[in-house]
Design a protein around this motif. Structure first.
Motif, PDB file in Angstrom:
ATOM      1  N   GLN A   1      38.948  43.961  47.846  1.00 52.65           N
ATOM      2  CA  GLN A   1      40.069  44.894  47.917  1.00 52.65           C
ATOM      3  C   GLN A   1      39.558  46.257  47.477  1.00 52.65           C
ATOM      4  O   GLN A   1      38.669  46.348  46.633  1.00 52.65           O
ATOM      5  CB  GLN A   1      41.195  44.480  46.969  1.00 52.65           C
ATOM      6  CG  GLN A   1      41.736  43.098  47.180  1.00 52.65           C
ATOM      7  CD  GLN A   1      42.709  42.759  46.072  1.00 52.65           C
ATOM      8  OE1 GLN A   1      43.685  43.464  45.849  1.00 52.65           O
ATOM      9  NE2 GLN A   1      42.433  41.671  45.374  1.00 52.65           N
TER      10      GLN A   1
ATOM     11  N   HIS B   1      40.745  50.347  46.326  1.00 49.15           N
ATOM     12  CA  HIS B   1      41.841  51.159  45.783  1.00 49.15           C
ATOM     13  C   HIS B   1      41.304  52.573  45.606  1.00 49.15           C
ATOM     14  O   HIS B   1      40.203  52.777  45.098  1.00 49.15           O
ATOM     15  CB  HIS B   1      42.278  50.565  44.436  1.00 49.15           C
ATOM     16  CG  HIS B   1      43.477  51.226  43.848  1.00 49.15           C
ATOM     17  ND1 HIS B   1      43.384  52.292  42.991  1.00 49.15           N
ATOM     18  CD2 HIS B   1      44.795  50.961  43.989  1.00 49.15           C
ATOM     19  CE1 HIS B   1      44.593  52.661  42.623  1.00 49.15           C
ATOM     20  NE2 HIS B   1      45.476  51.865  43.207  1.00 49.15           N
TER      21      HIS B   1
ATOM     22  N   TRP C   1      46.312  47.971  46.119  1.00 48.18           N
ATOM     23  CA  TRP C   1      45.009  47.469  46.538  1.00 48.18           C
ATOM     24  C   TRP C   1      45.071  47.105  48.018  1.00 48.18           C
ATOM     25  O   TRP C   1      46.021  46.479  48.482  1.00 48.18           O
ATOM     26  CB  TRP C   1      44.608  46.254  45.711  1.00 48.18           C
ATOM     27  CG  TRP C   1      44.246  46.628  44.318  1.00 48.18           C
ATOM     28  CD1 TRP C   1      45.065  46.653  43.239  1.00 48.18           C
ATOM     29  CD2 TRP C   1      42.962  47.031  43.856  1.00 48.18           C
ATOM     30  NE1 TRP C   1      44.385  47.048  42.110  1.00 48.18           N
ATOM     31  CE2 TRP C   1      43.083  47.294  42.472  1.00 48.18           C
ATOM     32  CE3 TRP C   1      41.733  47.229  44.458  1.00 48.18           C
ATOM     33  CZ2 TRP C   1      42.003  47.718  41.689  1.00 48.18           C
ATOM     34  CZ3 TRP C   1      40.663  47.641  43.683  1.00 48.18           C
ATOM     35  CH2 TRP C   1      40.805  47.891  42.310  1.00 48.18           C
TER      36      TRP C   1
ATOM     37  N   PRO D   1      43.387  45.016  51.054  1.00 44.62           N
ATOM     38  CA  PRO D   1      42.396  43.970  51.389  1.00 44.62           C
ATOM     39  C   PRO D   1      41.423  44.479  52.445  1.00 44.62           C
ATOM     40  O   PRO D   1      41.803  45.197  53.373  1.00 44.62           O
ATOM     41  CB  PRO D   1      43.240  42.822  51.924  1.00 44.62           C
ATOM     42  CG  PRO D   1      44.634  43.119  51.494  1.00 44.62           C
ATOM     43  CD  PRO D   1      44.745  44.599  51.363  1.00 44.62           C
TER      44      PRO D   1
END
Length: 186
Positions: free
Chosen positions: A174, A176, A183, A185
């Motif tokens: 994930q 960010h 987050w 994927p």
């Protein structure tokens, strides 16, 4: 003479070497291996051959040593063991911007051969690799945070037969960006 001198015997040391047969005057080839419960055969022309070693547990290392030595009274034989399997481990660092965060959720190796035969005599090679399996190396639903400035090591390492096929690596993660947001994927 080229004959097998000691076969299927445990040679032990207790203040001196013990062998189940009287000693010969000819040079001897000493072969040792771990673990001791291997399915193997030995011949003078081909040396030690390990038949169908299974590394599926990933935790058992395979060690082999062989030396030809004179058997002079009082002489010592030095056995230098070699690791025959590959130790597989992972360390990760992301090379994205510092404002990016990465979490690893799962690492999978697939099409990895776990069974094979090994010949200790030159050319020291594996053959007959089979039992292609999928091995989950790491899994964490929350994810393991990977830094951009220092390596993160996975604690789990395992032993595998050196691969002659093209094993595949899959990393589920994930990403960010910044402080806000969710987050994503990958």
């Amino acid at each position: 003479t080229g004959d097998i001198y000691i076969s299927d015997a445990t040679i032990s040391y207790n203040g001196g070497w013990y062998a189940p047969k009287p000693w010969t005057q000819e040079p001897l080839r000493f072969t040792a291996y771990w673990p001791t419960d291997l399915d193997c055969i030995y011949s003078e022309d081909k040396g030690l051959q390990i038949i169908s070693f299974d590394s599926s547990d990933g935790q058992t290392d395979l060690l082999l040593a062989e030396v030809k030595a004179d058997n002079d009274v009082g002489s010592q034989v030095t056995m230098n063991f070699q690791h025959i399997l590959s130790r597989v481990g992972f360390k990760m660092i992301h090379s994205l911007q510092e404002s990016m965060s990465v979490k690893i959720n799962k690492i999978t190796l697939s099409e990895i051969a776990m069974v094979g035969s090994y010949n200790l005599t030159a050319p020291h090679e594996w053959s007959g690799q089979t039992k292609n399996e999928t091995c989950i190396v790491f899994e964490d639903e929350e994810g393991l945070l990977i830094n951009s400035n220092e390596a993160t090591y996975l604690e789990k390492e395992f032993y595998a037969i050196p691969q002659m096929t093209s094993a595949k690596l899959k990393v589920e993660c994930q990403m960010h960006y910044g402080q806000a947001g969710s987050w994503i994927p990958q």
